[in-house]
Each structure stands twice: as C-alpha cells, then as structure tokens.
Write a protein that holds these residues in place. Structure first.
Motif, short mmCIF file in Angstrom:
data_model
loop_
_atom_site.label_atom_id
_atom_site.label_comp_id
_atom_site.label_asym_id
_atom_site.label_seq_id
_atom_site.Cartn_x
_atom_site.Cartn_y
_atom_site.Cartn_z
N GLN A 128 -13.06 41.20 -16.94
CA GLN A 128 -12.80 39.50 -16.95
C GLN A 128 -13.02 39.45 -18.25
OE1 GLN A 128 -14.72 37.10 -14.11
NE2 GLN A 128 -15.42 38.27 -12.88
N PHE A 129 -11.56 39.18 -18.52
CA PHE A 129 -11.40 38.68 -20.08
C PHE A 129 -11.50 37.11 -20.15
CE2 PHE A 129 -9.06 37.84 -23.67
CZ PHE A 129 -8.88 36.55 -23.83
N LEU A 130 -12.72 36.75 -21.48
CA LEU A 130 -13.18 35.26 -21.77
C LEU A 130 -12.57 34.82 -23.52
CD1 LEU A 130 -16.86 37.05 -22.04
CD2 LEU A 130 -16.01 34.92 -20.51
N LEU A 131 -12.88 36.56 -24.14
CA LEU A 131 -11.50 35.07 -24.84
C LEU A 131 -10.91 36.48 -26.36
CD1 LEU A 131 -13.74 35.56 -27.18
CD2 LEU A 131 -14.75 33.28 -26.70
N LYS A 132 -10.38 35.84 -26.89
CA LYS A 132 -10.26 36.99 -28.38
C LYS A 132 -9.75 35.95 -29.48
CE LYS A 132 -5.06 36.61 -26.85
NZ LYS A 132 -3.37 37.25 -25.94
N TYR A 133 -9.70 37.37 -30.54
CA TYR A 133 -9.25 36.34 -32.30
C TYR A 133 -8.75 37.02 -31.73
CZ TYR A 133 -9.14 35.68 -36.51
OH TYR A 133 -8.38 35.61 -38.01
N ILE A 134 -7.73 36.63 -32.39
CA ILE A 134 -5.81 37.34 -33.18
C ILE A 134 -5.98 37.09 -34.80
CG2 ILE A 134 -3.31 37.77 -32.92
CD1 ILE A 134 -5.27 39.18 -30.45
N THR A 135 -5.94 35.34 -34.88
CA THR A 135 -5.30 34.94 -35.71
C THR A 135 -6.03 33.25 -35.81
OG1 THR A 135 -3.84 34.63 -38.03
CG2 THR A 135 -3.02 34.44 -35.68
N GLY A 136 -6.38 33.10 -37.40
CA GLY A 136 -6.05 31.55 -37.24
C GLY A 136 -7.32 31.47 -37.76
#
Lengths: 115, 119
Positions: free
Chosen positions: A45-53
């Motif tokens: 299950q997806f929790l979170l992600k970092y892409i930018t910012g």
C-alpha cells in the motif's frame, strides 16, 4: 547503479512512542522516493512519495518522511506509534535518468509496535 | 474505485508443472507491472507494460517465464516449467502511465498478490 538500503531488518517500538524506519539510496541523478507498507497476505500500500519541493513529506495514516540529499536518506517517521502500524515497510527509489517508472525496492523493515 | 485484482490468491504446484497468474489493473491505468517477491526480500520487477507493449523485461527469466497484455488491459504471467526457486509472491501493480510516466512521479498501486509454492 540504482539501489536502496534499509539497514534494519526489524524495528521495535512501544505504542505511543515515536518511530523511525531508515532508508538510504543511491542513484545517479535526483531521486524519486517512495514508501510502501505491506500487511500480512496483502499487497503493498502506498504511503507517501518525494518528488521535489519541501523535504518533509506527509502521507497516509500520520506517517511522514524527510528527504535529506546530503545524507542520501529518506527516513520514515511517525510521532506516536500504534499497534496497528505493525507491518512490513518498503522504501523504493526511481531514477528518472533511466526507466522512468522502474522501482528499486529495499529489502524491507519489519515494524513491531508493542502495547 | 476498484483496486488491482489478482487471481488466484494461492497456488501450490509441483516442480516442472505450469502455472498462470492473472491481473486486472485499475481502470484507465496504462502501465502494468509484474513483480516477484521472495520471502524476506523486496519486490523485484519482472516485466513492465505500457499499454500492450513491453517497456522493460530485463529481469524476466525468459526461458521459463512469459507475460502478455494483449488488449492493453488485463495481463497474464506464466511459468513453464516451474522450479523450486520460483516459490514466491507474485505481485501485479498498475499506474496511470499516460502523461506522468516520463516525469517519473507516477505512483504504483499493488494488487494483493498470488502466493506460489512449488514442491
């Protein structure tokens, strides 16, 4: 080469205490980083992600993660652990310089939250 | 919104037999992935489809594994013949993949998996 390391096979924490699950990565470019949780006999299950910012990313179920470029880390955190958080946690990285959608997963960290 | 569906959930076979797994992705998701997760390890990508085309199958043991996504929707992964070391959970995932895939921020959503035991 792209890789992800989760240095702890298991993390034990008491309910109500803060928790941290560690993840470090190695990619040639700027990484895209993800955290997934896996309960027994269930898919990820997806929790979170970092892409930018913003380096601090907030996700589901009160979890958050902090991206630290200098330490090449993306540790998962929660201020107050619940027994129901007990599960297997996977960190994943994607290197956008290569196959844009290919994930490289860590080996997983088993989180045990005791009442 | 319905999630990624997989069947069967469990399968027990003897070595050298054949087995097939089915996956139906989230509606509208162009990209579909098959992963192998061996006990105690993280998932390993076997094959990735963009619509009905293969994007990456570099880690698929092609002498015994095959996969197809003929109409760009559901997919089948086959093992023929199975070996003891194929015992694992086979996970299917999907992502939007249409506009976002070049940006790399595409989130993958996983099905419940099929647990394969080869005796």
């Amino acid at each position: 080469a792209q890789s992800v390391a989760q240095p702890e096979d298991q993390v034990n924490v008491a309910e109500g205490n803060p928790l941290t699950v560690k993840c470090t990565y190695s990619v040639s470019g700027n990484p895209y980083l993800f955290w997934y949780v896996q309960y027994p006999n269930r898919g990820l299950q997806f929790l979170l992600k970092y892409i930018t910012g913003d380096n601090l990313v907030k996700g589901s179920y009160g979890f958050e993660a902090e991206f630290n470029k200098s330490q090449t880390s993306f540790h998962l955190k929660k201020p107050s652990a619940l027994v129901s958080d007990s599960a297997l946690y996977f960190c994943a990285v994607r290197d956008p310089q290569y196959n844009f959608n290919k994930f490289y997963f860590g080996s997983g960290t088993k989180l045990n939250v005791k009442p | 919104e319905a999630g990624v569906a997989q069947s069967p959930r469990y399968k027990i076979i003897e070595k050298r037999q054949s087995v097939a797994f089915w996956c139906n992705p989230i509606s509208g998701h162009a990209t579909l992935y098959w992963y192998q997760q061996i006990l105690g390890q993280g998932p390993k990508l076997l094959i990735q489809f963009q619509n009905n085309g293969v994007v990456d199958d570099s880690q698929l043991p092609k002498d015994r594994f095959s996969a197809e996504r003929l109409k760009g929707v559901d997919s089948t992964l086959k093992i023929q013949p199975a070996k003891l070391e194929d015992s694992a959970v086979y996970l299917c995932a999907s992502s939007l993949g249409v506009l976002e895939w070049r940006g790399g921020s595409d989130t993958q959503y996983f099905g419940p998996g099929t647990r394969l035991t080869v005796l």
